[in-house]
Design a protein around this motif. Structure first.
Motif, PDB file in Angstrom:
ATOM      1  N   ALA A   1       9.614  -4.958 -12.098  1.00  0.00           N
ATOM      2  CA  ALA A   1       9.525  -3.426 -11.380  1.00  0.00           C
ATOM      3  C   ALA A   1       8.371  -3.310 -10.709  1.00  0.00           C
ATOM      4  N   GLU A   2       8.685  -2.684  -9.375  1.00  0.00           N
ATOM      5  CA  GLU A   2       7.533  -2.561  -8.437  1.00  0.00           C
ATOM      6  C   GLU A   2       6.936  -1.063  -8.487  1.00  0.00           C
ATOM      7  N   PHE A   3       5.780  -0.956  -8.919  1.00  0.00           N
ATOM      8  CA  PHE A   3       5.178   0.636  -9.045  1.00  0.00           C
ATOM      9  C   PHE A   3       4.409   0.803  -7.826  1.00  0.00           C
ATOM     10  N   SER A   4       4.230   0.259  -6.585  1.00  0.00           N
ATOM     11  CA  SER A   4       3.708   0.315  -5.568  1.00  0.00           C
ATOM     12  C   SER A   4       4.518  -0.384  -4.232  1.00  0.00           C
ATOM     13  N   ARG A   5       3.886  -0.064  -2.905  1.00  0.00           N
ATOM     14  CA  ARG A   5       4.561  -0.472  -1.867  1.00  0.00           C
ATOM     15  C   ARG A   5       3.420  -1.258  -0.969  1.00  0.00           C
ATOM     16  N   PRO A   6       3.986  -2.236  -0.103  1.00  0.00           N
ATOM     17  CA  PRO A   6       2.820  -2.778   0.624  1.00  0.00           C
ATOM     18  C   PRO A   6       1.900  -2.031   1.571  1.00  0.00           C
ATOM     19  N   ALA A   7       0.831  -2.148   1.528  1.00  0.00           N
ATOM     20  CA  ALA A   7      -0.156  -1.326   2.288  1.00  0.00           C
ATOM     21  C   ALA A   7      -0.104  -1.778   3.816  1.00  0.00           C
ATOM     22  N   TRP A   8       0.682  -1.554   4.377  1.00  0.00           N
ATOM     23  CA  TRP A   8       0.760  -1.414   6.004  1.00  0.00           C
ATOM     24  C   TRP A   8      -0.122  -0.326   6.365  1.00  0.00           C
ATOM     25  N   GLY A   9       0.026   0.956   5.901  1.00  0.00           N
ATOM     26  CA  GLY A   9      -0.650   1.986   6.134  1.00  0.00           C
ATOM     27  C   GLY A   9      -1.341   2.551   4.976  1.00  0.00           C
ATOM     28  N   PHE A  10      -2.287   3.722   5.266  1.00  0.00           N
ATOM     29  CA  PHE A  10      -3.045   4.142   3.934  1.00  0.00           C
ATOM     30  C   PHE A  10      -2.444   5.176   3.378  1.00  0.00           C
ATOM     31  N   GLY A  11      -2.917   5.477   2.259  1.00  0.00           N
ATOM     32  CA  GLY A  11      -2.443   7.003   1.585  1.00  0.00           C
ATOM     33  C   GLY A  11      -1.232   6.646   0.701  1.00  0.00           C
ATOM     34  N   ASN A  12      -0.928   5.528   0.126  1.00  0.00           N
ATOM     35  CA  ASN A  12       0.198   5.263  -0.866  1.00  0.00           C
ATOM     36  C   ASN A  12      -0.289   6.014  -2.417  1.00  0.00           C
ATOM     37  N   SER A  13       0.541   6.716  -2.764  1.00  0.00           N
ATOM     38  CA  SER A  13       0.396   7.141  -4.094  1.00  0.00           C
ATOM     39  C   SER A  13       1.515   7.259  -5.076  1.00  0.00           C
ATOM     40  N   SER A  14       1.432   6.082  -5.751  1.00  0.00           N
ATOM     41  CA  SER A  14       2.765   5.953  -6.497  1.00  0.00           C
ATOM     42  C   SER A  14       2.635   6.389  -8.059  1.00  0.00           C
ATOM     43  N   TYR A  15       1.703   7.084  -8.192  1.00  0.00           N
ATOM     44  CA  TYR A  15       1.479   7.628  -9.607  1.00  0.00           C
ATOM     45  C   TYR A  15       0.318   8.534  -9.605  1.00  0.00           C
ATOM     46  N   GLU A  16       0.370   9.411 -10.820  1.00  0.00           N
ATOM     47  CA  GLU A  16      -0.558  10.380 -10.879  1.00  0.00           C
ATOM     48  C   GLU A  16      -0.988  10.456 -12.339  1.00  0.00           C
ATOM     49  N   ILE A  17      -2.093  10.589 -12.414  1.00  0.00           N
ATOM     50  CA  ILE A  17      -2.759  10.827 -13.828  1.00  0.00           C
ATOM     51  C   ILE A  17      -2.770  12.300 -14.327  1.00  0.00           C
ATOM     52  N   LEU A  18      -1.751  12.536 -15.278  1.00  0.00           N
ATOM     53  CA  LEU A  18      -1.678  14.148 -15.775  1.00  0.00           C
ATOM     54  C   LEU A  18      -2.788  14.449 -16.635  1.00  0.00           C
TER      55      LEU A  18
END
Length: 587
Positions: free
Chosen positions: A325-342
């Motif tokens: 499974a994919e936990f991220s997306r291609p970085a065409w642009g800046f600022g992806n945030s696919s997870y957070e450390i609680l």
């Protein structure tokens, strides 16, 4: 960002009408269950429905309504006082980017933060993203016209003040920053286009936040072609970042680096954590835990973007949740945030599997993973503050929106949420009788053993039914790209057609993201071949079912070069004859 520009030769939609002249027998992979779900010949006349041919139905989803109803979302954040803030792109203002703040209350009121003479948008790498950063009750943003960074107080109501020098144009640009409170500076990616007829110079720089005496930013990292994700650890003693170089794109091969910061903010030493020479992987989205471990996403072992952790004490990385499974997306642009450390033991993450998004929570101590339930098929860009999750979501009945989720409801699995903002201002309940819900289909391609995917939308309009035994025409849509993905979020451009009696197949051809590296790399050396073949395979797959009209199958393309190959294939390979219909804006 020169290396990205040639991927999208023309970001326009082109319609090709192809009339098939050959009959095709049903294949061995014919599935009666799917055909039954999509059978239209069984439609019965009722007292409330009009009988009319597919493709001729009247619909309230007009072209004007479709073109004017959608706002863009350029990022989300939370102020120091817990106020939700987002970047809204407004088509009614020529796409101007405006920061808006949510005002708590019964009516979900938003107020503009950005003064009318400013436009929050960055042009770094041309595709932008990461155009603003909230630090407490201050916002640092890039202004579109001059590409300078500005500092604005969210509480005083004063005008934004410039932080970076005025170079007399927009050639020097900034994006994707983080505040270093220890030294009162802003660490960000800078792109310098002042050297004419040469590649732009990309660097990671530090900008002073005082605003009293504007200085030239200090260069911290330089020497490679591209940079992204500069991220500080808790005490600002270490910095992580992603870098890559020509001819690679960040999803082909990138490197994750870390550096130790001196008390004066200098990088004393640096080392490569992932993507070292000879290792083919594409690390992305680094984030530090409070105890100093570095988490990131990479496709090193499984071929899918999975979560990893670099242990600072052992100086080694390990996968913490291997999945196809994919936990991220291609970085065409800046600022992806696919997870957070609680906390040091818990990670909240979104991921995609075969065209659908999910959200889950990972316990690092027990190595357990629990999928949580939100009624959305698209879930990305997570932001956690206190006990609340702010997340971008969408579904076939929900346009791109931002939901506020109560993390206190995690134990119940069904998360409590409210929708704070929607990209569409329409009262969608009024249009629900005209909205089609897609099926995700998997179909065989022309390459032995390979399959591809598409979102299939049957025609739907509660006001109409078709004559008995008539089948609808099919419109095959090929997204731009190559590393984009056809998503199942509410798309009124597609609903424009389905509400008029067309079926639509939105194809995720080989090269699309969301399906791992192998799928993503199918286009290598075969642009205009694999993508075209897959779209044709999808059309033939659906034609072979008794659910669409094989004589009416236009193709709707996002890229000009794909259209040209498609004409060549169908005209010269004997599938039929093609009639090219070009919209006037192409000339």
């Amino acid at each position: 960002m020169v290396q990205l520009r040639y991927y999208n030769v023309a970001a326009t939609s082109v319609l090709i009408s192809v009339l098939f002249t050959k009959k095709i027998c049903l294949p061995s992979f014919y599935r009666p269950a799917f055909a039954a779900r999509c059978s239209y010949s069984t439609m019965k006349m009722s007292t409330t429905k009009k009988e009319a041919a597919f493709g001729s139905w009247a619909s309230p989803l007009t072209a004007d309504l479709v073109a004017s109803s959608g706002k863009k979302l350029g990022g989300i954040s939370v102020s120091g006082h817990g106020s939700f803030i987002l970047l809204e792109g407004r088509p009614t203002e020529s796409g101007r980017g405006v920061l808006v703040q949510h005002i708590d209350g019964p009516n979900d009121v938003f107020k503009d933060i950005t003064p009318s003479e400013f436009n929050v948008r960055t042009l770094v790498h041309e595709y932008g993203g990461g155009a603003f950063t909230i630090d407490g009750d201050d916002v640092i943003f890039s202004n579109y016209k001059d590409q300078r960074l500005y500092l604005q107080s969210l509480t005083s109501g004063g005008q934004p003040i410039p932080l970076t020098p005025d170079y007399g144009g927009n050639e020097v640009r900034y994006a994707d920053g983080v505040v270093d409170r220890r030294l009162n500076r802003f660490i960000t990616v800078r792109e310098d286009n002042r050297l004419k007829n040469k590649e732009p110079v990309n660097e990671i720089v530090a900008v002073e936040l005082s605003g009293d005496n504007i200085k030239e930013p200090e260069v911290l990292v330089t020497g490679n072609d591209f940079y992204s994700f500069p991220r500080l650890n808790t005490d600002a003693s270490r910095i992580a970042w992603i870098e890559w170089s020509h001819p690679c794109l960040p999803w082909d091969k990138s490197e994750l680096w870390i550096g130790d910061l001196s008390s004066e903010g200098k990088i004393l030493k640096k080392s490569c954590v992932a993507g070292k020479s000879g290792v083919i992987e594409s690390p992305t989205e680094p984030k530090w835990s409070s105890k100093g471990d570095l988490f990131y996403i990479s496709d090193r072992e499984t071929g899918f973007w999975n979560l990893y952790c670099w242990d600072a004490k052992k100086d080694c990385s390990s996968a913490i949740l291997p999945m196809e499974a994919e936990f991220s997306r291609p970085a065409w642009g800046f600022g992806n945030s696919s997870y957070e450390i609680l906390d040091d033991c818990t990670i909240l993450c979104s991921y995609r599997n075969k065209g659908k998004s999910n959200i889950g929570i990972l316990d690092l101590m027990s190595h357990s993973f629990k999928q949580l339930r939100l009624p959305f098929t698209e879930i990305f860009d997570l932001l956690v503050r206190d006990n609340w999750l702010f997340v971008e979501v969408a579904s076939p009945s929900q346009p791109l929106s931002v939901a506020k989720v109560n993390l206190g409801s995690i134990d119940s699995m069904n998360l409590d949420y409210t929708v704070l903002w929607s990209s569409n201002s329409l009262k969608l309940s009024e249009y629900s009788p005209y909205l089609s819900t897609p099926d995700i289909i998997e179909f065989p391609t022309e390459r032995s053993g390979q399959t591809a995917f598409a979102n299939f939308y049957p025609p739907h309009n509660d006001d109409y039914c078709a004559p008995a035994a008539e089948k609808p025409p099919l419109l095959v849509r090929c997204h731009g790209g190559p590393t984009a993905e056809a998503r199942t979020s509410l798309n009124l451009s597609i609903q424009f057609w389905t509400s008029r009696g067309w079926a639509v197949a939105d194809v995720n051809y080989g090269g699309s993201t969301g399906y791992g590296r192998e799928y993503r790399e199918r286009l290598y050396g075969a642009w205009g071949i694999v993508d075209v073949d897959d779209c044709c395979s999808c059309a033939k797959f659906l034609v072979r079912y008794p659910i669409i009209d094989s004589l009416r199958t236009p193709f709707w393309y996002g890229c000009w070069y794909i259209m040209m190959f498609y004409i060549f294939k169908f005209v010269f390979y004997g599938y039929g004859h093609a009639t090219l219909v070009l919209p006037s804006f192409m000339f």
